[in-house]
Design an enzyme around this catalytic site. Structure first.
Site, PDB file in Angstrom:
ATOM      1  N   ASP A 147       0.857  -1.192   0.000  1.00 29.48           N
ATOM      2  CA  ASP A 147       0.000   0.000   0.000  1.00 29.48           C
ATOM      3  C   ASP A 147       0.893   1.242   0.000  1.00 29.48           C
ATOM      4  OD1 ASP A 147      -2.235   1.607   0.129  1.00 29.48           O
ATOM      5  OD2 ASP A 147      -2.607   1.276   2.253  1.00 29.48           O
ATOM      6  N   GLU A 207      -2.501   0.274  -4.405  1.00 34.48           N
ATOM      7  CA  GLU A 207      -2.361  -0.915  -3.563  1.00 34.48           C
ATOM      8  C   GLU A 207      -2.633  -2.186  -4.354  1.00 34.48           C
ATOM      9  OE1 GLU A 207      -5.303  -1.636  -0.472  1.00 34.48           O
ATOM     10  OE2 GLU A 207      -6.611  -0.106  -1.342  1.00 34.48           O
TER      11      GLU A 207
END
Length: 366
Positions: free
Chosen positions: A17, A112
């Site tokens: 992420d 992500e």
């Protein structure tokens, strides 16, 4: 009682992420903004914060917050207009780095993704290398979570943000989940959290102590899901090609609209743009949903499932107007949106993904 996950159930999943991605890109491209509170989004009172830098978050500024409220919390907040072409450009670089390590990459958004790296001796080392390479090529930082499934990896990627990572080995999973506040479990929103607190369920240990009958009675189908998650059970594979469950579009107005007549004009524009998105994805849908957000931020949705698939502007607009006039407006409207779900996506469009079984899962160290 065993406090670890059976070895036969192990995979190696990384959730990467990017750290405050949109805001970090803006600070990267505008060095004068580095270290300062920054929000990506519309600056007007009716604008919405799309993303906030870590400096802005210290003042309570969050994504999806009204821009006026954000400015109240942080008077010296810098606003940057979103540049999605630039974000996509960098996202492609990041994705190319992922693919250097594995073809099993499931993007969740521009910033992500899940990676299955079960073929590597150490997922922890792979995650470190990926994060280093991302920084080397983009000058942006990423965080990562590493464990045996997507659910755990996603929780862990947030644990040492920004620019950190956390690994949870099979032996650590059950103790970790038992000590976890239920609000940290993905899928448990504020409403469900409060209901669990009311039932005396505050931690993973409390949740684990409930029977599947009790959880199903109180939380419906999600009850079984919670029952499994708190035991570290989630077998969803990493899917390189994710098929959208719905396709939609929405608009926030510069001033509130109080008449269906004016909303009709907006629906026509939205229907045309939705048609383009459907054509691009080569899909049609059966269930049309109209989303209305009123001036007091009350959200209302109206849906209808048709007997046939629709994808053209004319049919979408016709059904959207039917939903619009189905009930009276409760107040003036600040946002309207339409989406199609129950899509006719065929399994043949998806890349074949072999479900991981107990016999082919690896038992290498993390």
């Amino acid at each position: 009682m065993s406090t670890s996950i059976p070895i036969s159930n192990q995979r190696k999943i990384i959730h990467v992420d990017m750290d405050a991605f949109y805001a970090s890109v803006e600070q990267l491209d505008h060095p004068e903004w580095k270290g300062k509170p920054l929000a990506v989004g519309g600056e007007s009172d009716r604008g919405v914060v799309t993303a906030a830098s870590y400096e802005a978050r210290k003042y309570g500024v969050r994504s999806a917050m009204n821009s006026r409220r954000a400015r109240e919390l942080c008077p010296h907040l810098i606003f940057a207009k979103p540049r999605f072409d630039r974000y996509k450009e960098i996202s492609k670089i990041i994705r190319s780095i992922f693919l250097q390590y594995t073809l099993l990459v499931e993007p969740l958004s521009l910033d992500e993704a899940y990676l299955d790296v079960s073929d590597y001796p150490s997922a922890t080392i792979v995650a470190e290398e990926i994060r280093e390479e991302i920084y080397k090529q983009t000058r942006l930082t990423a965080s990562a979570g590493i464990s045996i499934n997507k659910f755990l990896a996603k929780i862990l990627s947030d644990w040492n943000k920004p620019n950190g990572q956390k690994t949870l080995s099979p032996k650590q999973i059950i103790p970790f989940l038992e000590s976890l506040d239920v609000k940290k479990i993905p899928g448990i929103g504020n409403k469900t959290k409060l209901k669990m607190y009311h039932l005396g369920i505050y931690t993973g240990k409390d949740l684990k102590g409930q029977s599947i009958t009790f959880l199903t009675k109180n939380f419906g189908k999600a009850g079984k899901h919670y029952f499994n998650l708190v035991r570290g059970i989630q077998n969803s594979p990493v899917k390189p090609h994710r098929v959208a469950k719905s396709i939609g579009i929405e608009r926030t107005f510069s001033s509130n609209l109080s008449s269906e007549f004016f909303l009709e004009e907006k629906l026509e524009e939205l229907s045309e743009n939705l048609e383009k998105r459907l054509k691009k994805n080569k899909v049609a849908g059966k269930t049309l949903t109209l989303k209305i957000k009123y001036s007091d931020f009350l959200l209302q949705t109206r849906s209808k499932t048709l007997k046939f698939y629709v994808s053209t502007k004319e049919l979408i607009l016709e059904e959207a107007k039917n939903l619009l006039y189905d009930k009276k407006l409760l107040n003036s409207v600040r946002l309207i949106g339409i989406s199609l779900s129950n899509l006719n996506s065929k399994k043949s469009k998806q890349m074949a993904i072999k479900e991981t079984t107990k016999t082919d899962q690896l038992t290498l160290p993390f």
